[in-house]
Design a protein around this motif. Structure first.
Motif, short mmCIF file in Angstrom:
data_model
loop_
_atom_site.label_atom_id
_atom_site.label_comp_id
_atom_site.label_asym_id
_atom_site.label_seq_id
_atom_site.Cartn_x
_atom_site.Cartn_y
_atom_site.Cartn_z
N ARG A 42 3.16 -2.87 -10.95
CA ARG A 42 2.12 -1.97 -9.79
C ARG A 42 0.80 -2.03 -9.21
N LYS A 43 1.48 -2.01 -8.37
CA LYS A 43 0.49 -2.61 -7.54
C LYS A 43 -0.99 -1.80 -7.02
N TYR A 48 -5.28 2.06 -0.65
CA TYR A 48 -4.13 2.98 -1.16
C TYR A 48 -4.76 4.16 -1.62
N GLN A 137 10.05 7.23 -2.37
CA GLN A 137 8.58 6.96 -1.73
C GLN A 137 8.27 8.20 -1.17
N GLN A 141 3.48 6.03 0.23
CA GLN A 141 4.02 5.61 0.25
C GLN A 141 4.80 4.55 1.18
N TYR A 146 4.91 1.17 -0.18
CA TYR A 146 5.12 1.20 -2.12
C TYR A 146 6.52 2.14 -1.87
N ASN A 170 4.75 2.40 -7.42
CA ASN A 170 3.82 1.37 -6.44
C ASN A 170 3.97 -0.26 -6.22
N GLU A 172 4.87 -2.49 -4.40
CA GLU A 172 4.86 -3.35 -3.10
C GLU A 172 6.32 -4.20 -2.51
#
Ligand SMILES: [Zn+2]
Length: 190
Positions: A42-43, A48, A137, A141, A146, A170, A172
């Motif tokens: 999970r980014k 963000y 998304q 995002q 993301y 999230n 990437e």
């Protein structure tokens, strides 16, 4: 003679029936399947997070500016401290959640793990159990590339929560990653 696992009548000599043997074999194959093909997290990124909490940030900035302009310098500083505290906590919290979330694709299975505070989720889905996969998304995002990845299973898998399957937020570069996943998982059999 009866199968020692399910109790079905055995046609031939032996301890377990053909079905149980096949299940056992599949389990063994899955255990051997340890070669990681794709690992996703999970980014987490400050940019963000700032975009995510933009409304909150603007609100605080306005409060700080108004306080200073109206001569309430002490109030201004209090707002700055609250802002640093609240925003710092949100960043810290989101980072910890991102670090705790992981999904790994192997040859025949995908594994999801989430270890955070008293949560300890560990789900494994065989590719043959997958019913559907997609990603979603939001507008924000999309700007960052993301997406939230969803892998749905045919039946309920152990440890699954409100959706049958795996869900990770999230990811990437989601559109590229989704293509890679398609190549690893292969065509979904319905
Ligand atoms: Zn059996």
């Amino acid at each position: 003679m009866r199968c020692s696992i399910c109790g079905a009548k055995l046609k031939k000599e032996g301890d377990i029936c053909v079905n149980c043997y096949r299940e056992y074999q599949e389990e063994e194959d899955l255990k051997k399947d340890t070669k990681e093909k794709l690992k996703l997290n999970r980014k987490y990124s400050i940019a963000y997070e700032v975009a995510r909490y933009a409304g909150l940030i603007i609100l605080f900035l306005l409060a700080i500016i108004v306080s200073f302009l109206s001569g309430g310098i002490l109030n201004g500083f209090i707002f700055i401290l609250i802002f640093i505290g609240v925003f710092g906590f949100l960043l810290f919290w989101d980072k910890r959640i991102a670090m705790a979330t992981q999904i790994t694709f192997y040859e025949k299975k995908v594994r999801y793990t989430f270890k955070f505070l008293f949560f300890d989720v560990d789900k494994t889905v065989k590719y043959s159990e997958i019913d559907d996969a997609s990603y979603f998304q939001t507008y924000r995002q999309k700007k960052f590339g993301y997406g939230d990845l969803c892998i749905y299973t045919k039946g309920i898998i152990p440890g699954s929560g409100y959706i049958n399957g795996i869900h990770i937020k999230n990811v990437e570069n989601i559109s590229e990653v989704f293509k890679q996943i398609g190549q690893i998982v292969g065509p979904i059999k319905k």
